[in-house]
Design a protein around this motif. Structure first.
Motif, PDB file in Angstrom:
ATOM      1  N   GLU A 144       0.825  -1.209   0.000  1.00 24.10           N
ATOM      2  CA  GLU A 144       0.000   0.000   0.000  1.00 24.10           C
ATOM      3  C   GLU A 144       0.862   1.264   0.000  1.00 24.10           C
ATOM      4  O   GLU A 144       0.373   2.350   0.293  1.00 24.10           O
ATOM      5  CB  GLU A 144      -0.936  -0.006   1.215  1.00 24.10           C
ATOM      6  N   GLY A 145       2.158   1.127  -0.309  1.00 21.13           N
ATOM      7  CA  GLY A 145       3.028   2.288  -0.428  1.00 21.13           C
ATOM      8  C   GLY A 145       3.559   2.842   0.879  1.00 21.13           C
ATOM      9  O   GLY A 145       4.040   3.962   0.921  1.00 21.13           O
ATOM     10  N   ARG A 146       3.475   2.066   1.925  1.00 21.00           N
ATOM     11  CA  ARG A 146       3.940   2.545   3.229  1.00 21.00           C
ATOM     12  C   ARG A 146       5.354   2.039   3.504  1.00 21.00           C
ATOM     13  O   ARG A 146       5.612   1.383   4.508  1.00 21.00           O
ATOM     14  CB  ARG A 146       2.985   2.076   4.328  1.00 21.00           C
ATOM     15  N   GLU A 147       6.280   2.343   2.615  1.00 22.81           N
ATOM     16  CA  GLU A 147       7.659   1.880   2.761  1.00 22.81           C
ATOM     17  C   GLU A 147       8.612   3.059   2.780  1.00 22.81           C
ATOM     18  O   GLU A 147       8.414   4.044   2.060  1.00 22.81           O
ATOM     19  CB  GLU A 147       8.038   0.926   1.638  1.00 22.81           C
ATOM     20  N   ILE A 148       9.631   2.940   3.601  1.00 26.48           N
ATOM     21  CA  ILE A 148      10.655   3.979   3.694  1.00 26.48           C
ATOM     22  C   ILE A 148      11.887   3.376   4.357  1.00 26.48           C
ATOM     23  O   ILE A 148      11.782   2.412   5.106  1.00 26.48           O
ATOM     24  CB  ILE A 148      10.154   5.210   4.503  1.00 26.48           C
ATOM     25  N   CYS A 149      13.041   3.931   4.031  1.00 24.79           N
ATOM     26  CA  CYS A 149      14.285   3.587   4.720  1.00 24.79           C
ATOM     27  C   CYS A 149      15.022   4.904   4.941  1.00 24.79           C
ATOM     28  O   CYS A 149      15.372   5.594   3.980  1.00 24.79           O
ATOM     29  CB  CYS A 149      15.147   2.627   3.895  1.00 24.79           C
ATOM     30  N   THR A 150      15.236   5.264   6.190  1.00 30.94           N
ATOM     31  CA  THR A 150      15.852   6.552   6.506  1.00 30.94           C
ATOM     32  C   THR A 150      17.371   6.473   6.626  1.00 30.94           C
ATOM     33  O   THR A 150      18.010   7.498   6.819  1.00 30.94           O
ATOM     34  CB  THR A 150      15.285   7.125   7.817  1.00 30.94           C
ATOM     35  N   GLU A 160      10.851  11.222  -2.006  1.00 32.74           N
ATOM     36  CA  GLU A 160      11.320  12.147  -3.039  1.00 32.74           C
ATOM     37  C   GLU A 160      12.470  13.006  -2.508  1.00 32.74           C
ATOM     38  O   GLU A 160      13.430  13.263  -3.224  1.00 32.74           O
ATOM     39  CB  GLU A 160      10.177  13.030  -3.535  1.00 32.74           C
ATOM     40  N   GLN A 161      12.361  13.461  -1.259  1.00 30.28           N
ATOM     41  CA  GLN A 161      13.433  14.244  -0.641  1.00 30.28           C
ATOM     42  C   GLN A 161      14.710  13.418  -0.537  1.00 30.28           C
ATOM     43  O   GLN A 161      15.804  13.910  -0.834  1.00 30.28           O
ATOM     44  CB  GLN A 161      13.019  14.744   0.743  1.00 30.28           C
ATOM     45  N   PHE A 162      14.574  12.168  -0.104  1.00 30.76           N
ATOM     46  CA  PHE A 162      15.736  11.289   0.015  1.00 30.76           C
ATOM     47  C   PHE A 162      16.359  11.035  -1.358  1.00 30.76           C
ATOM     48  O   PHE A 162      17.575  11.038  -1.508  1.00 30.76           O
ATOM     49  CB  PHE A 162      15.357   9.955   0.668  1.00 30.76           C
ATOM     50  N   ALA A 163      15.518  10.817  -2.372  1.00 24.54           N
ATOM     51  CA  ALA A 163      16.022  10.575  -3.730  1.00 24.54           C
ATOM     52  C   ALA A 163      16.746  11.809  -4.257  1.00 24.54           C
ATOM     53  O   ALA A 163      17.799  11.696  -4.900  1.00 24.54           O
ATOM     54  CB  ALA A 163      14.877  10.185  -4.663  1.00 24.54           C
ATOM     55  N   ALA A 164      16.210  12.985  -3.981  1.00 26.05           N
ATOM     56  CA  ALA A 164      16.861  14.225  -4.422  1.00 26.05           C
ATOM     57  C   ALA A 164      18.206  14.398  -3.714  1.00 26.05           C
ATOM     58  O   ALA A 164      19.198  14.795  -4.351  1.00 26.05           O
ATOM     59  CB  ALA A 164      15.956  15.424  -4.147  1.00 26.05           C
ATOM     60  N   ALA A 165      18.254  14.089  -2.437  1.00 25.26           N
ATOM     61  CA  ALA A 165      19.518  14.180  -1.698  1.00 25.26           C
ATOM     62  C   ALA A 165      20.530  13.180  -2.247  1.00 25.26           C
ATOM     63  O   ALA A 165      21.715  13.509  -2.413  1.00 25.26           O
ATOM     64  CB  ALA A 165      19.278  13.938  -0.206  1.00 25.26           C
ATOM     65  N   ASP A 166      20.081  11.969  -2.544  1.00 28.88           N
ATOM     66  CA  ASP A 166      20.969  10.955  -3.131  1.00 28.88           C
ATOM     67  C   ASP A 166      21.501  11.409  -4.486  1.00 28.88           C
ATOM     68  O   ASP A 166      22.676  11.230  -4.802  1.00 28.88           O
ATOM     69  CB  ASP A 166      20.246   9.609  -3.285  1.00 28.88           C
ATOM     70  N   ALA A 167      20.618  11.994  -5.294  1.00 26.04           N
ATOM     71  CA  ALA A 167      21.026  12.473  -6.620  1.00 26.04           C
ATOM     72  C   ALA A 167      22.059  13.587  -6.499  1.00 26.04           C
ATOM     73  O   ALA A 167      23.025  13.631  -7.267  1.00 26.04           O
ATOM     74  CB  ALA A 167      19.807  12.950  -7.408  1.00 26.04           C
ATOM     75  N   ALA A 168      21.878  14.472  -5.532  1.00 27.79           N
ATOM     76  CA  ALA A 168      22.841  15.561  -5.326  1.00 27.79           C
ATOM     77  C   ALA A 168      24.196  15.015  -4.892  1.00 27.79           C
ATOM     78  O   ALA A 168      25.244  15.469  -5.377  1.00 27.79           O
ATOM     79  CB  ALA A 168      22.308  16.546  -4.284  1.00 27.79           C
TER      80      ALA A 168
END
Length: 155
Positions: free
Chosen positions: A51-57, A87-95
């Motif tokens: 149901e889209g409730r996944e995250i890894c900090t 999306e924030q984590f992905a943007a930080a990873d991309a940077a």
């Protein structure tokens, strides 16, 4: 905010695990950070119901134990927008990746400048490295001796 059911966590080594509403929550202890007063726990949520409730900090956001548990409670209650956080984590990873590419390109340019000063191309260097690898230990030592001014051995 309605009444929330508390997630019960059990410890398994350096990992705490709890479950609620089809989501497995894991709190991972960072070995280096736990020695300090800094937040040392990352949270991973795995949705068993897709149901889209996944995250890894990990690598992005760390918590003290109580804050990590509260973060899990907020996920279970749907109080956190996980898509925005991802999306924030992905943007930080991309940077970070772009900075690593930029730094690597800068090192490559400096190395290329040294190769050009020596009058060889990178491909020639690779060919020379392959030939050097095939020399063997004795031939390598003979060349080292020659470079030191010892001359060629009497063969």
């Amino acid at each position: 905010m309605g009444k929330r059911k508390e997630i019960k966590f059990r410890r398994d080594g350096r990992v705490y695990e709890g479950r609620q509403n089809g989501v497995i929550f894991r709190l991972y202890e960072d070995r280096d950070k736990i020695k300090t007063c800094a937040p040392a726990y990352s949270v991973t949520a795995v949705d068993t119901k897709n149901e889209g409730r996944e995250i890894c900090t990990a690598g992005h956001q760390y918590f003290h134990m109580d804050a990590a548990k509260e973060f899990c409670q907020q996920i279970a209650a749907g109080e956190i927008d996980l898509e925005t956080l991802q999306e924030q984590f992905a943007a930080a990873d991309a940077a970070i990746e772009q900075e690593a590419i930029r730094a690597a390109a800068e090192r490559a340019k400096k190395f290329r400048t040294r190769l050009e000063a020596a009058g060889i191309s990178y491909m020639e260097l690779l060919e020379l490295e392959a030939l050097r690898a095939d020399l063997g230990g004795l031939a390598h030592n003979i060349l080292i001796g020659y470079e030191r001014g010892e001359g060629w051995p009497n063969a």
